[in-house]
Scaffold this motif. Structure first.
Motif, PDB file in Angstrom:
ATOM      1  N   GLN A 145       2.106   1.871  -3.378  1.00 20.93           N
ATOM      2  CA  GLN A 145       1.042   2.476  -4.186  1.00 20.93           C
ATOM      3  C   GLN A 145       0.930   3.972  -3.921  1.00 20.93           C
ATOM      4  O   GLN A 145       0.833   4.776  -4.842  1.00 20.93           O
ATOM      5  CB  GLN A 145      -0.308   1.827  -3.845  1.00 20.93           C
ATOM      6  CG  GLN A 145      -0.517   0.479  -4.469  1.00 20.93           C
ATOM      7  CD  GLN A 145      -0.717   0.629  -5.975  1.00 20.93           C
ATOM      8  OE1 GLN A 145      -1.500   1.457  -6.428  1.00 20.93           O
ATOM      9  NE2 GLN A 145       0.032  -0.149  -6.737  1.00 20.93           N
ATOM     10  N   TYR A 146       0.918   4.311  -2.627  1.00 23.05           N
ATOM     11  CA  TYR A 146       0.862   5.738  -2.266  1.00 23.05           C
ATOM     12  C   TYR A 146       2.062   6.474  -2.859  1.00 23.05           C
ATOM     13  O   TYR A 146       1.926   7.569  -3.415  1.00 23.05           O
ATOM     14  CB  TYR A 146       0.882   5.904  -0.742  1.00 23.05           C
ATOM     15  CG  TYR A 146      -0.455   5.808  -0.034  1.00 23.05           C
ATOM     16  CD1 TYR A 146      -1.614   6.371  -0.582  1.00 23.05           C
ATOM     17  CD2 TYR A 146      -0.562   5.213   1.222  1.00 23.05           C
ATOM     18  CE1 TYR A 146      -2.828   6.305   0.097  1.00 23.05           C
ATOM     19  CE2 TYR A 146      -1.765   5.149   1.902  1.00 23.05           C
ATOM     20  CZ  TYR A 146      -2.905   5.692   1.331  1.00 23.05           C
ATOM     21  OH  TYR A 146      -4.113   5.643   2.007  1.00 23.05           O
ATOM     22  N   ILE A 187       0.851  -1.201   0.000  1.00 23.61           N
ATOM     23  CA  ILE A 187       0.000   0.000   0.000  1.00 23.61           C
ATOM     24  C   ILE A 187       0.885   1.249   0.000  1.00 23.61           C
ATOM     25  O   ILE A 187       0.633   2.210  -0.733  1.00 23.61           O
ATOM     26  CB  ILE A 187      -0.964  -0.007   1.210  1.00 23.61           C
ATOM     27  CG1 ILE A 187      -1.917  -1.198   1.106  1.00 23.61           C
ATOM     28  CG2 ILE A 187      -1.740   1.303   1.300  1.00 23.61           C
ATOM     29  CD1 ILE A 187      -2.680  -1.519   2.379  1.00 23.61           C
ATOM     30  N   THR A 198      -5.762   9.031  -2.853  1.00 25.54           N
ATOM     31  CA  THR A 198      -4.755   9.756  -3.642  1.00 25.54           C
ATOM     32  C   THR A 198      -5.424  10.750  -4.599  1.00 25.54           C
ATOM     33  O   THR A 198      -4.907  11.842  -4.808  1.00 25.54           O
ATOM     34  CB  THR A 198      -3.824   8.775  -4.397  1.00 25.54           C
ATOM     35  OG1 THR A 198      -4.614   7.883  -5.176  1.00 25.54           O
ATOM     36  CG2 THR A 198      -2.974   7.975  -3.445  1.00 25.54           C
ATOM     37  N   ILE A 216      -7.437   3.151  -1.864  1.00 26.72           N
ATOM     38  CA  ILE A 216      -6.130   3.822  -2.062  1.00 26.72           C
ATOM     39  C   ILE A 216      -6.278   4.877  -3.165  1.00 26.72           C
ATOM     40  O   ILE A 216      -5.816   6.020  -3.033  1.00 26.72           O
ATOM     41  CB  ILE A 216      -5.034   2.796  -2.442  1.00 26.72           C
ATOM     42  CG1 ILE A 216      -4.855   1.766  -1.326  1.00 26.72           C
ATOM     43  CG2 ILE A 216      -3.711   3.500  -2.736  1.00 26.72           C
ATOM     44  CD1 ILE A 216      -4.056   0.542  -1.736  1.00 26.72           C
ATOM     45  N   LEU A 266      -6.797  -2.383   3.286  1.00 34.35           N
ATOM     46  CA  LEU A 266      -7.275  -1.273   2.457  1.00 34.35           C
ATOM     47  C   LEU A 266      -7.373  -1.757   1.005  1.00 34.35           C
ATOM     48  O   LEU A 266      -6.469  -2.437   0.519  1.00 34.35           O
ATOM     49  CB  LEU A 266      -6.251  -0.140   2.550  1.00 34.35           C
ATOM     50  CG  LEU A 266      -6.727   1.300   2.424  1.00 34.35           C
ATOM     51  CD1 LEU A 266      -7.703   1.658   3.551  1.00 34.35           C
ATOM     52  CD2 LEU A 266      -5.527   2.259   2.477  1.00 34.35           C
ATOM     53  N   ILE A 298      -3.662   3.384   6.331  1.00 31.15           N
ATOM     54  CA  ILE A 298      -2.791   2.341   5.751  1.00 31.15           C
ATOM     55  C   ILE A 298      -3.019   0.998   6.442  1.00 31.15           C
ATOM     56  O   ILE A 298      -2.080   0.271   6.735  1.00 31.15           O
ATOM     57  CB  ILE A 298      -1.301   2.737   5.753  1.00 31.15           C
ATOM     58  CG1 ILE A 298      -0.495   1.712   4.930  1.00 31.15           C
ATOM     59  CG2 ILE A 298      -0.743   2.882   7.178  1.00 31.15           C
ATOM     60  CD1 ILE A 298       0.872   2.108   4.537  1.00 31.15           C
TER      61      ILE A 298
END
Ligand SMILES: Cc1ncc(COP(=O)(O)O)c(C=O)c1O
Length: 382
Positions: A267-268, A264, A367, A363, A358, A354
């Motif tokens: 990804q962020y 995750i 964002t 996510i 999730l 987080i």
């Protein structure tokens, strides 16, 4: 879409059959205090972290207090420090870290953080060492490991102890060795939001030292080798059997959950890269973080937080006030270096959801809303 910081119910449902099974066993044997699950968990944690001993206690705060008192006992034969004894730590942490120093009789000495990692800066530790310094408490904040090789070298050179605060970093590694296996002792928390979390309070101490382990064991049982003949001012600070049962069930998913957190975080990192005014967390080299939090910086943090809230997305500020600015520590601590990076971090940090379960949609939602804020900052009305 409503996105909370943490959805513990979702985690419970994911592990329900294992947790229910472990709880059922305890309900049937009724051995509530120091039952077999406590020993089983201690053995599993010791072998996972790579230490000789692991001792369950009532909270992460108690794990710090008992570790410090046991280290004092091991080094001096006395079970408390004196106010002249200085322990160096970070002001950018949960208050329990330095509160534990006060409770063991010593004086907290605050040094600044490395702004990239949020963790204690080894160069500042060196600058703070005085003839009174007895130890260091590094905190692996947000699950990002401290540079333990450098801190250990400093401690050895100056004959200082290290008690690691691993409350936020269960499973993290530095240089291939688990956080919690580097210091003289280490303190873990099983608070419900932590990476390995109980259904209430709980904590653990790890150590390789038999004297430290033995003294923590005495302190958690009121301070006596014999329950009805007490030697030291101790505590009722045992880990409940029922918490150990929950933790044993959750322990089976710890590595999977930590890996999910890293994914995750990746990804962020990818989605929020190069966005105006956003500073992303930096993974210290040579380390495997466990992202207890994913914490970004933004110069208009409060506006961003308000915007996310308006969009149904929770976020948290860990921590808005550095410890040296709290009443508790006024006159009872020493500020050894300018604490500008800690103060700036307190004004700019924002932790995003987080939790390990999730979803990709969640996510993406977090964002996208942040990108909207960044691209339309002057027009977004919050
Ligand atoms: C860095 C840090 N140290 C210590 C603690 C204290 O742990 P507990 O809440 O289990 O007493 C916490 C957690 O809350 C923490 O985040």
């Amino acid at each position: 879409m409503e996105i909370p910081m943490l959805d513990l119910k979702r985690e419970y449902l994911y592990l329900k059959s294992k947790i229910d099974h472990h709880l059922q066993v305890v309900l049937e044997h009724q051995n509530w205090i120091m039952g077999p699950e406590v020993k089983e968990l201690e053995n599993k944690v010791a072998s996972y972290i790579g230490t000789r001993f692991a001792l369950g206690v009532a909270s992460g705060t108690d794990a710090l207090v008992l570790s410090l008192r046991a280290v004092a006992f091991q080094r001096t034969g006395k079970d408390l420090f004196n106010p002249e004894d200085e322990i160096i730590t970070t002001p950018f942490t949960f208050a329990a870290t330095a509160e534990a120093i006060l409770r063991t009789g010593a004086t907290p000495v605050f040094v600044d953080i490395n702004p990239a990692t949020f963790n204690i800066d080894p160069a500042k530790v060196v600058a703070a060492i005085s003839p009174r310094t007895v130890g260091i408490i590094p905190v692996h904040l947000y699950g990002l490991p401290c540079p333990m090789d450098r801190l250990k070298a400093i401690a050895e050179e100056h004959n200082l102890f290290i008690v690691e605060d691993v409350a936020q970093a269960f499973g993290a590694e530095y240089a291939g060795k688990k956080c919690g296996a580097w210091g003289d002792a280490a303190a873990f928390s099983f608070f419900p939001s932590k990476n390995l979390a109980g259904f209430g309070d709980g904590g653990m101490v790890t150590t390789d030292d038999p004297i430290i382990a033995g003294f923590v064991d005495i302190l958690r049982r009121h301070g006596g080798r014999d329950k009805y003949n007490i030697d030291y001012r101790g505590y009722n600070s045992r880990l409940d059997t029922i918490q150990a049962a929950v933790l044993l069930a959750k322990f089976t998913a710890l590595d999977e959950f930590n890996e999910r957190r890293r994914k995750i975080a990746a990804q962020y990192q990818m989605r929020l890269n190069h966005i105006k005014d956003i500073t992303l967390p930096f993974t210290p080299p040579n380390s495997t973080p466990v992202f207890h939090q994913f914490t970004i910086r933004h110069p208009e943090r409060d506006r961003l937080k308000a915007w996310l809230k308006k969009c149904g997305i929770a976020s948290m500020v860990y921590y808005p006030i550095p410890l040296h600015q709290m009443k508790l520590f006024a006159g009872k601590s020493r500020i050894a270096t300018a604490l500008i990076h800690a103060e700036k971090a307190a004004a700019e940090v924002l932790s995003l959801p987080i939790e390990p379960l999730l979803t990709p949609d969640e996510i993406a939602c977090v964002t996208e809303r942040i990108k909207e804020f960044a691209s339309a900052r002057t027009t977004v009305n919050v």
